[in-house]
Design a protein around this motif. Sequence first.
Motif, PDB file in Angstrom:
ATOM      1  N   HIS A   1      75.211  46.019  46.494  1.00 46.01           N
ATOM      2  CA  HIS A   1      76.364  45.765  45.632  1.00 46.01           C
ATOM      3  C   HIS A   1      75.932  45.035  44.358  1.00 46.01           C
ATOM      4  CE1 HIS A   1      78.730  45.604  49.685  1.00 46.01           C
ATOM      5  NE2 HIS A   1      78.383  46.836  49.357  1.00 46.01           N
TER       6      HIS A   1
ATOM      7  N   ALA B   1      76.575  46.682  40.578  1.00 42.11           N
ATOM      8  CA  ALA B   1      77.377  46.007  39.558  1.00 42.11           C
ATOM      9  C   ALA B   1      76.497  45.453  38.444  1.00 42.11           C
ATOM     10  CB  ALA B   1      78.191  44.877  40.196  1.00 42.11           C
TER      11      ALA B   1
ATOM     12  N   ARG C   1      90.273  37.607  38.256  1.00 39.42           N
ATOM     13  CA  ARG C   1      89.976  38.709  37.336  1.00 39.42           C
ATOM     14  C   ARG C   1      91.142  39.016  36.399  1.00 39.42           C
ATOM     15  NH1 ARG C   1      87.985  42.979  41.713  1.00 39.42           N
ATOM     16  NH2 ARG C   1      89.627  41.879  42.840  1.00 39.42           N
TER      17      ARG C   1
ATOM     18  N   SER D   1      78.465  34.954  40.664  1.00 38.33           N
ATOM     19  CA  SER D   1      78.326  35.121  42.118  1.00 38.33           C
ATOM     20  C   SER D   1      77.977  36.566  42.427  1.00 38.33           C
ATOM     21  CB  SER D   1      79.625  34.728  42.836  1.00 38.33           C
ATOM     22  OG  SER D   1      80.710  35.531  42.366  1.00 38.33           O
ATOM     23  N   ILE D   2      76.929  37.067  41.807  1.00 38.79           N
ATOM     24  CA  ILE D   2      76.596  38.480  41.934  1.00 38.79           C
ATOM     25  C   ILE D   2      76.221  38.853  43.367  1.00 38.79           C
ATOM     26  CG2 ILE D   2      74.174  38.112  41.289  1.00 38.79           C
ATOM     27  CD1 ILE D   2      74.309  40.834  39.867  1.00 38.79           C
TER      28      ILE D   2
ATOM     29  N   LEU E   1      79.457  39.745  45.780  1.00 34.52           N
ATOM     30  CA  LEU E   1      80.394  40.832  45.475  1.00 34.52           C
ATOM     31  C   LEU E   1      80.570  41.739  46.684  1.00 34.52           C
ATOM     32  CD1 LEU E   1      79.207  41.902  41.900  1.00 34.52           C
ATOM     33  CD2 LEU E   1      81.190  40.511  42.489  1.00 34.52           C
ATOM     34  N   SER E   2      81.814  42.091  46.956  1.00 36.91           N
ATOM     35  CA  SER E   2      82.091  43.067  48.012  1.00 36.91           C
ATOM     36  C   SER E   2      81.830  44.479  47.476  1.00 36.91           C
ATOM     37  CB  SER E   2      83.540  42.939  48.473  1.00 36.91           C
ATOM     38  OG  SER E   2      84.435  43.244  47.407  1.00 36.91           O
TER      39      SER E   2
ATOM     40  N   ARG F   1      84.670  45.607  45.079  1.00 30.99           N
ATOM     41  CA  ARG F   1      84.628  44.862  43.819  1.00 30.99           C
ATOM     42  C   ARG F   1      83.432  45.288  42.975  1.00 30.99           C
ATOM     43  NH1 ARG F   1      85.520  38.317  43.364  1.00 30.99           N
ATOM     44  NH2 ARG F   1      85.603  38.202  41.085  1.00 30.99           N
ATOM     45  N   ALA F   2      82.311  45.585  43.615  1.00 35.33           N
ATOM     46  CA  ALA F   2      81.137  46.047  42.879  1.00 35.33           C
ATOM     47  C   ALA F   2      81.404  47.402  42.225  1.00 35.33           C
ATOM     48  CB  ALA F   2      79.939  46.139  43.822  1.00 35.33           C
TER      49      ALA F   2
ATOM     50  N   THR G   1      83.738  46.864  39.248  1.00 34.94           N
ATOM     51  CA  THR G   1      82.978  46.243  38.165  1.00 34.94           C
ATOM     52  C   THR G   1      82.101  47.261  37.461  1.00 34.94           C
ATOM     53  OG1 THR G   1      82.943  44.114  39.322  1.00 34.94           O
ATOM     54  CG2 THR G   1      81.282  44.458  37.624  1.00 34.94           C
TER      55      THR G   1
ATOM     56  N   GLU H   1      83.408  40.880  32.368  1.00 36.16           N
ATOM     57  CA  GLU H   1      82.611  41.523  33.404  1.00 36.16           C
ATOM     58  C   GLU H   1      81.349  40.721  33.719  1.00 36.16           C
ATOM     59  OE1 GLU H   1      84.595  43.734  35.065  1.00 36.16           O
ATOM     60  OE2 GLU H   1      82.831  45.007  35.156  1.00 36.16           O
TER      61      GLU H   1
ATOM     62  N   GLN I   1      80.956  37.698  36.322  1.00 41.07           N
ATOM     63  CA  GLN I   1      80.688  37.897  37.733  1.00 41.07           C
ATOM     64  C   GLN I   1      79.193  37.995  38.024  1.00 41.07           C
ATOM     65  OE1 GLN I   1      83.766  40.657  39.648  1.00 41.07           O
ATOM     66  NE2 GLN I   1      83.802  41.322  37.513  1.00 41.07           N
TER      67      GLN I   1
END
Length: 301
Positions: free
Chosen positions: A9, A13, A59, A125-126, A129-130, A133-134, A137, A189, A192
Amino acid sequence: MFSHPFMQHAFLAGTAVALAAGLVGYFLVLRAQVFTADALSHVAFTGALAALAAGLDARIGLFAVTIFVALGMGALGRRGRPDDVVIGGVFAWILGLGVFFLTLYTTTRSGSGNGSASVTVLFGSILGLSGSRAVVTAVIALVIGAVLLAIARPLLFASLDENVAAARGVPVRLLGFGFLVLVAGTAAESTQVVGALLILGLLAAPAGAAIRMTTRPLWALGLSAAIAVASVWIGLAAGYAIPKVPPSFAILAVAALTYLVTIAVGQLRHRRHVERRETDPANPQQPRIAALASSTALDEG
Protein backbone atom coordinates in the motif's frame (compact mmCIF):
# COMPACT_ATOMS: atom_id res chain seq x y z
CA MET A 1 9.61 -6.50 1.76
CA PHE A 2 6.73 -6.70 -0.72
CA SER A 3 5.20 -9.67 1.06
CA HIS A 4 3.73 -7.26 3.62
CA PRO A 5 0.42 -5.62 2.62
CA PHE A 6 1.31 -2.34 4.37
CA MET A 7 4.45 -2.05 2.22
CA GLN A 8 2.45 -2.75 -0.94
CA HIS A 9 0.00 0.00 0.00
CA ALA A 10 2.85 2.37 0.83
CA PHE A 11 4.57 1.83 -2.52
CA LEU A 12 1.31 2.19 -4.44
CA ALA A 13 0.28 5.47 -2.82
CA GLY A 14 3.83 6.79 -2.49
CA THR A 15 4.68 6.25 -6.16
CA ALA A 16 1.57 8.04 -7.40
CA VAL A 17 1.94 10.94 -4.97
CA ALA A 18 5.64 11.32 -5.80
CA LEU A 19 4.82 11.39 -9.51
CA ALA A 20 2.31 14.19 -8.99
CA ALA A 21 4.66 16.06 -6.63
CA GLY A 22 7.52 15.87 -9.12
CA LEU A 23 5.40 17.24 -11.98
CA VAL A 24 3.78 20.00 -9.92
CA GLY A 25 7.07 20.83 -8.23
CA TYR A 26 8.79 21.55 -11.53
CA PHE A 27 6.33 24.33 -12.33
CA LEU A 28 6.48 25.58 -8.74
CA VAL A 29 10.22 26.15 -9.08
CA LEU A 30 9.89 27.50 -12.61
CA ARG A 31 7.20 30.00 -11.56
CA ALA A 32 9.07 30.94 -8.36
CA GLN A 33 6.06 29.88 -6.26
CA VAL A 34 7.78 27.53 -3.83
CA PHE A 35 6.71 29.73 -0.91
CA THR A 36 3.11 29.14 -2.03
CA ALA A 37 3.53 25.40 -1.53
CA ASP A 38 5.03 26.00 1.90
CA ALA A 39 2.00 28.06 2.91
CA LEU A 40 -0.44 25.48 1.53
CA SER A 41 1.31 22.70 3.45
CA HIS A 42 0.43 24.52 6.67
CA VAL A 43 -3.08 25.06 5.34
CA ALA A 44 -3.32 21.28 4.93
CA PHE A 45 -2.32 20.83 8.57
CA THR A 46 -4.89 23.37 9.73
CA GLY A 47 -7.63 21.91 7.52
CA ALA A 48 -7.02 18.39 8.79
CA LEU A 49 -7.14 19.54 12.41
CA ALA A 50 -10.31 21.54 11.75
CA ALA A 51 -12.00 18.43 10.36
CA LEU A 52 -10.79 16.32 13.28
CA ALA A 53 -12.00 18.91 15.78
CA ALA A 54 -15.42 18.81 14.09
CA GLY A 55 -15.50 15.02 14.26
CA LEU A 56 -15.02 14.56 10.50
CA ASP A 57 -12.56 12.63 8.37
CA ALA A 58 -9.24 14.50 8.22
CA ARG A 59 -9.16 14.16 4.41
CA ILE A 60 -12.27 16.34 4.11
CA GLY A 61 -10.48 19.20 5.77
CA LEU A 62 -7.26 18.45 3.93
CA PHE A 63 -8.72 18.91 0.47
CA ALA A 64 -11.61 21.32 1.07
CA VAL A 65 -9.73 23.89 3.14
CA THR A 66 -6.48 23.67 1.17
CA ILE A 67 -8.17 24.15 -2.20
CA PHE A 68 -10.41 26.95 -0.86
CA VAL A 69 -7.45 28.86 0.57
CA ALA A 70 -5.44 28.31 -2.62
CA LEU A 71 -8.22 29.88 -4.69
CA GLY A 72 -8.44 32.74 -2.20
CA MET A 73 -4.72 33.39 -2.52
CA GLY A 74 -5.06 33.38 -6.29
CA ALA A 75 -7.91 35.90 -6.13
CA LEU A 76 -5.76 38.24 -4.04
CA GLY A 77 -2.82 37.95 -6.42
CA ARG A 78 -2.20 39.31 -9.88
CA ARG A 79 -3.40 36.97 -12.66
CA GLY A 80 -3.96 34.14 -10.20
CA ARG A 81 -0.37 34.41 -8.97
CA PRO A 82 -0.18 35.54 -5.32
CA ASP A 83 2.80 37.64 -4.26
CA ASP A 84 4.92 37.23 -1.13
CA VAL A 85 2.83 39.67 0.92
CA VAL A 86 -0.37 37.71 0.27
CA ILE A 87 1.33 34.39 0.92
CA GLY A 88 2.99 35.63 4.12
CA GLY A 89 -0.27 37.03 5.48
CA VAL A 90 -2.16 33.82 4.76
CA PHE A 91 0.71 31.78 6.17
CA ALA A 92 0.65 33.58 9.52
CA TRP A 93 -3.15 33.59 9.80
CA ILE A 94 -3.46 29.90 8.92
CA LEU A 95 -0.70 28.96 11.35
CA GLY A 96 -2.60 30.75 14.11
CA LEU A 97 -5.77 28.86 13.21
CA GLY A 98 -3.78 25.63 13.27
CA VAL A 99 -2.77 26.28 16.87
CA PHE A 100 -6.40 26.98 17.77
CA PHE A 101 -7.75 23.81 16.14
CA LEU A 102 -4.91 21.76 17.62
CA THR A 103 -5.88 22.92 21.11
CA LEU A 104 -9.55 22.33 20.38
CA TYR A 105 -8.92 18.84 19.05
CA THR A 106 -6.60 17.70 21.83
CA THR A 107 -8.95 18.93 24.56
CA THR A 108 -12.27 17.76 23.14
CA ARG A 109 -11.78 15.00 20.57
CA SER A 110 -8.54 13.08 21.09
CA GLY A 111 -9.70 11.23 24.20
CA SER A 112 -6.50 11.05 26.16
CA GLY A 113 -5.47 14.49 25.00
CA ASN A 114 -2.20 13.37 23.43
CA GLY A 115 -3.24 14.39 19.90
CA SER A 116 -1.63 11.44 18.11
CA ALA A 117 -3.62 12.19 14.96
CA SER A 118 -2.09 15.67 14.80
CA VAL A 119 1.38 14.10 14.87
CA THR A 120 0.34 11.86 12.00
CA VAL A 121 -0.77 14.89 9.99
CA LEU A 122 2.51 16.67 10.69
CA PHE A 123 4.87 13.82 9.82
CA GLY A 124 2.82 11.47 7.63
CA SER A 125 1.73 7.86 8.05
CA ILE A 126 2.50 6.15 4.76
CA LEU A 127 3.03 2.77 6.42
CA GLY A 128 -0.39 2.98 8.04
CA LEU A 129 -2.45 3.33 4.85
CA SER A 130 -5.18 0.77 4.28
CA GLY A 131 -5.68 -0.82 0.88
CA SER A 132 -8.74 1.25 -0.02
CA ARG A 133 -7.14 4.47 1.17
CA ALA A 134 -3.98 3.74 -0.80
CA VAL A 135 -6.00 3.16 -3.97
CA VAL A 136 -7.97 6.39 -3.51
CA THR A 137 -4.75 8.31 -2.85
CA ALA A 138 -3.13 6.85 -5.97
CA VAL A 139 -6.13 7.64 -8.16
CA ILE A 140 -6.33 11.27 -6.99
CA ALA A 141 -2.58 11.73 -7.48
CA LEU A 142 -2.70 10.26 -10.99
CA VAL A 143 -5.61 12.55 -11.90
CA ILE A 144 -3.59 15.55 -10.69
CA GLY A 145 -0.63 14.43 -12.80
CA ALA A 146 -2.79 13.87 -15.88
CA VAL A 147 -4.44 17.31 -15.60
CA LEU A 148 -1.05 18.97 -15.20
CA LEU A 149 0.31 17.25 -18.29
CA ALA A 150 -2.80 18.34 -20.22
CA ILE A 151 -2.13 22.02 -19.46
CA ALA A 152 1.67 21.76 -19.40
CA ARG A 153 2.28 23.52 -22.73
CA PRO A 154 0.27 26.72 -22.11
CA LEU A 155 1.32 26.70 -18.44
CA LEU A 156 4.97 26.60 -19.50
CA PHE A 157 4.39 29.55 -21.84
CA ALA A 158 2.63 31.52 -19.10
CA SER A 159 5.34 30.63 -16.58
CA LEU A 160 8.21 31.85 -18.76
CA ASP A 161 6.59 35.11 -19.94
CA GLU A 162 3.04 35.73 -18.79
CA ASN A 163 2.77 39.11 -20.54
CA VAL A 164 3.57 37.67 -23.96
CA ALA A 165 1.38 34.66 -23.24
CA ALA A 166 -1.55 36.92 -22.33
CA ALA A 167 -1.01 38.93 -25.51
CA ARG A 168 -1.13 35.69 -27.53
CA GLY A 169 -4.50 34.80 -26.01
CA VAL A 170 -3.37 32.32 -23.36
CA PRO A 171 -5.77 32.40 -20.35
CA VAL A 172 -3.01 33.27 -17.89
CA ARG A 173 -5.31 34.05 -14.95
CA LEU A 174 -7.35 30.88 -15.41
CA LEU A 175 -4.16 28.83 -15.65
CA GLY A 176 -2.93 30.45 -12.45
CA PHE A 177 -6.06 29.41 -10.58
CA GLY A 178 -5.97 25.93 -12.05
CA PHE A 179 -2.34 25.49 -11.10
CA LEU A 180 -3.03 26.59 -7.52
CA VAL A 181 -5.78 23.97 -7.27
CA LEU A 182 -3.33 21.32 -8.45
CA VAL A 183 -0.74 22.50 -5.91
CA ALA A 184 -3.36 22.38 -3.15
CA GLY A 185 -4.44 18.88 -4.13
CA THR A 186 -0.83 17.71 -4.23
CA ALA A 187 -0.12 19.24 -0.83
CA ALA A 188 -3.16 17.50 0.64
CA GLU A 189 -2.14 14.18 -0.92
CA SER A 190 1.51 14.48 0.12
CA THR A 191 0.50 14.98 3.75
CA GLN A 192 -0.29 11.28 3.96
CA VAL A 193 3.18 10.36 2.64
CA VAL A 194 5.65 12.78 4.25
CA GLY A 195 3.46 14.94 6.49
CA ALA A 196 2.53 18.60 6.37
CA LEU A 197 5.88 19.81 7.70
CA LEU A 198 7.91 18.00 5.04
CA ILE A 199 5.78 18.47 1.93
CA LEU A 200 7.95 21.30 0.63
CA GLY A 201 10.98 19.02 0.35
CA LEU A 202 9.19 16.53 -1.90
CA LEU A 203 7.87 19.36 -4.08
CA ALA A 204 11.00 21.51 -4.35
CA ALA A 205 14.10 19.30 -4.05
CA PRO A 206 13.48 16.93 -7.02
CA ALA A 207 12.44 19.83 -9.25
CA GLY A 208 15.45 21.91 -8.21
CA ALA A 209 17.76 19.00 -9.00
CA ALA A 210 16.12 18.38 -12.37
CA ILE A 211 16.41 22.02 -13.46
CA ARG A 212 20.12 21.96 -12.62
CA MET A 213 20.59 18.80 -14.68
CA THR A 214 19.02 20.05 -17.92
CA THR A 215 17.60 23.20 -19.49
CA ARG A 216 15.11 21.33 -21.65
CA PRO A 217 11.61 21.71 -20.15
CA LEU A 218 10.28 18.27 -21.05
CA TRP A 219 13.44 16.53 -19.88
CA ALA A 220 13.41 18.52 -16.64
CA LEU A 221 9.73 17.70 -16.08
CA GLY A 222 10.39 13.99 -16.50
CA LEU A 223 13.54 14.07 -14.38
CA SER A 224 11.72 15.87 -11.57
CA ALA A 225 9.05 13.16 -11.47
CA ALA A 226 11.66 10.39 -11.71
CA ILE A 227 13.74 11.81 -8.85
CA ALA A 228 10.65 12.19 -6.66
CA VAL A 229 9.56 8.60 -7.32
CA ALA A 230 13.08 7.27 -6.73
CA SER A 231 13.24 9.22 -3.45
CA VAL A 232 10.04 7.56 -2.24
CA TRP A 233 11.20 4.08 -3.28
CA ILE A 234 14.61 4.40 -1.64
CA GLY A 235 13.12 6.07 1.42
CA LEU A 236 10.56 3.31 1.92
CA ALA A 237 13.21 0.62 1.46
CA ALA A 238 15.47 2.37 3.99
CA GLY A 239 12.59 2.74 6.45
CA TYR A 240 11.84 -0.97 6.15
CA ALA A 241 15.47 -2.06 6.45
CA ILE A 242 16.20 0.25 9.40
CA PRO A 243 13.13 0.28 11.70
CA LYS A 244 14.33 3.32 13.66
CA VAL A 245 14.43 5.50 10.52
CA PRO A 246 11.05 7.14 9.76
CA PRO A 247 10.12 6.72 6.08
CA SER A 248 9.25 10.41 5.72
CA PHE A 249 12.74 11.39 6.91
CA ALA A 250 14.40 8.87 4.58
CA ILE A 251 12.36 10.09 1.59
CA LEU A 252 13.27 13.72 2.18
CA ALA A 253 16.90 12.84 2.90
CA VAL A 254 17.24 11.15 -0.49
CA ALA A 255 15.58 14.06 -2.30
CA ALA A 256 17.71 16.66 -0.50
CA LEU A 257 20.91 14.68 -1.08
CA THR A 258 20.13 14.45 -4.79
CA TYR A 259 19.73 18.22 -4.94
CA LEU A 260 23.00 18.79 -3.10
CA VAL A 261 24.81 16.39 -5.46
CA THR A 262 23.56 18.29 -8.51
CA ILE A 263 24.80 21.55 -6.97
CA ALA A 264 28.24 20.06 -6.31
CA VAL A 265 28.48 18.53 -9.78
CA GLY A 266 27.38 21.80 -11.39
CA GLN A 267 30.02 23.79 -9.53
CA LEU A 268 32.71 21.24 -10.41
CA ARG A 269 31.80 21.38 -14.09
CA HIS A 270 31.83 25.17 -14.05
CA ARG A 271 35.25 25.22 -12.39
CA ARG A 272 36.68 22.78 -14.93
CA HIS A 273 35.19 24.80 -17.78
CA VAL A 274 36.82 27.99 -16.50
CA GLU A 275 40.18 26.26 -16.01
CA ARG A 276 40.00 24.77 -19.51
CA ARG A 277 39.31 28.17 -21.05
CA GLU A 278 42.18 29.75 -19.13
CA THR A 279 44.68 27.09 -20.26
CA ASP A 280 43.45 26.72 -23.85
CA PRO A 281 46.10 28.10 -26.29
CA ALA A 282 43.41 28.76 -28.89
CA ASN A 283 41.54 31.05 -26.49
CA PRO A 284 41.87 34.64 -27.79
CA GLN A 285 41.65 35.87 -24.20
CA GLN A 286 44.62 33.76 -23.12
CA PRO A 287 47.33 36.48 -23.53
CA ARG A 288 45.19 38.96 -21.62
CA ILE A 289 44.48 36.41 -18.86
CA ALA A 290 48.20 35.62 -18.56
CA ALA A 291 49.08 39.33 -18.40
CA LEU A 292 46.52 39.92 -15.69
CA ALA A 293 47.80 36.93 -13.73
CA SER A 294 51.38 38.22 -13.99
CA SER A 295 50.34 41.70 -12.94
CA THR A 296 48.46 40.32 -9.96
CA ALA A 297 51.46 38.23 -8.92
CA LEU A 298 53.75 41.29 -9.12
CA ASP A 299 51.31 43.36 -7.06
CA GLU A 300 51.11 40.67 -4.42
CA GLY A 301 54.94 40.43 -4.39
